[in-house]
Design an enzyme around this catalytic site. Structure first.
Site, PDB file in Angstrom:
ATOM      1  CB  SER A 116      -0.895  -0.002   1.248  1.00 29.73           C
ATOM      2  OG  SER A 116      -1.528   1.242   1.417  1.00 29.73           O
ATOM      3  CE1 TYR A 140      -3.734  -1.974   5.012  1.00 23.12           C
ATOM      4  CE2 TYR A 140      -3.496   0.330   4.397  1.00 23.12           C
ATOM      5  CZ  TYR A 140      -3.601  -0.996   4.042  1.00 23.12           C
ATOM      6  OH  TYR A 140      -3.546  -1.350   2.714  1.00 23.12           O
ATOM      7  CE  LYS A 144      -1.454  -3.966   3.239  1.00 25.90           C
ATOM      8  NZ  LYS A 144      -1.693  -5.156   2.412  1.00 25.90           N
TER       9      LYS A 144
END
Length: 321
Positions: A116, A140, A144
């Site tokens: 991402s 989040y 990643k």
């Protein structure tokens, strides 16, 4: 090639599955259907209902023999990750370790990984390229970064080669209408606009209209999910050919403002789509635009259908169908 798509019943995963099969590959989908949908499964893909926390199910599945796998099974709601970091630690980080350990044990040595642009955080310069510092603004994005780091070590120590694809804002639906399942609890702009157009949501909140942009609203790089899916196929084929890991951005290299997205959606749908200005959200940058030069060079890939009208028309056909 025989390809295992982990998370293949989800929004992006179903488009990736379709693109792989369109290219002649044989696909097995492994998904627990927590966010994926049964209507996103294809008759010509084998389906195994399973969870990445179930090491036995993962190992049994990988023992069937695959040339490559695609990992799209991470949780992805940035706001939720700040409230429930435990959930994201377990699924995203521990789940990825489970996948890698099972791959090591079964001899699966090629992975296309769904990463991402959230790994970059607030842009220090634009367009964002792969050399930009990694400084995620939410948990989040942190997961990643950690997943990419772990993949790097498994490449170095266990020979599992990985193509890490850093997505920007995925949107749109398959032009041929072969993917119809709507996302569960969507948090991204375009699905929210579509829900408002349908009348299932009262209005679209615009988080600030005083940003340093031409119309005062935030600008983001939106990439059509079909362009994204094509990149996965090219990345897998390149990875198998070169046996060398790599990381690339996947974006359209064009920015679309919130206000422009809403205004175009009004034109396409013929609906009023009420909107209201809300306070800025902490951590939101004014602009995010990708450089996908490395993907052009390595994969011969370029976004083909990521203009604002195509994004909205393809999404509206599904929501209004």
């Amino acid at each position: 090639m025989k390809v295992l798509v982990i998370g293949g019943a989800g929004y992006i995963g179903s488009h990736v599955t379709r693109a792989l099969m369109d290219r002649g590959h044989t696909v097995t989908v492994f998904d627990n259907l927590s966010s994926g949908r049964r209507e996103n499964l294809f008759d010509d893909a084998y389906f195994i209902k399973g969870d990445i926390m179930d090491v036995v199910a993962l190992s049994d599945t990988m023992s069937r023999g695959f040339d490559a796998m695609v990992h799209l099974a991470a949780f992805k709601a940035a706001g939720e990750s700040m409230t429930y970091p435990e959930k994201y630690s377990v699924n995203n980080i521990s789940g990825t370790i489970n996948i890698l350990n099972c791959a090591s044990a079964t001899g699966l040595r090629a992975m296309v990984f769904s990463s991402s642009a959230a790994v970059y955080g607030d842009p220090q310069y634009l367009p964002l390229d792969e050399n930009h510092p990694l400084n995620p603004e939410n948990y989040y994005g942190f997961t990643k970064v950690e997943m990419e780091r772990i993949l790097g070590w498994y490449d170095r120590l266990n020979g599992i080669r990985c193509a890490a694809l850093r997505y920007f804002n995925a949107a749109g639906y398959d032009a041929a209408g072969r993917v119809r399942g709507l996302e569960k609890n969507p948090a991204n702009l375009l699905p929210i606009i579509m829900e408002t157009a349908k009348g299932t949501r009262e209005q679209v909140e615009i988080f600030g209209d005083d940003w340093d942009t031409p119309d005062g609203t935030c600008i983001r790089d939106y990439i059509h999910v079909s362009d994204l899916a094509d990149a996965h196929v090219l990345a897998m084929e390149h990875l198998l050919k070169t046996e060398t890991s790599f990381t690339v951005n996947l974006g359209s290299e064009n920015g679309i403002s919130v206000k422009s997205m809403i205004e175009t959606a009004r034109e396409v749908t013929g609906r009023p789509i009420p909107s209201a200005i809300a306070p800025r959200r902490p951590g939101d940058p004014a602009r995010v635009i990708a450089s996908s030069a490395r993907a052009h060079e390595l994969l011969g890939w370029k976004a083909k259908c990521s203009d604002v009208k195509t994004l909205i028309e393809s999404t509206w056909r599904v929501y209004n169908g």
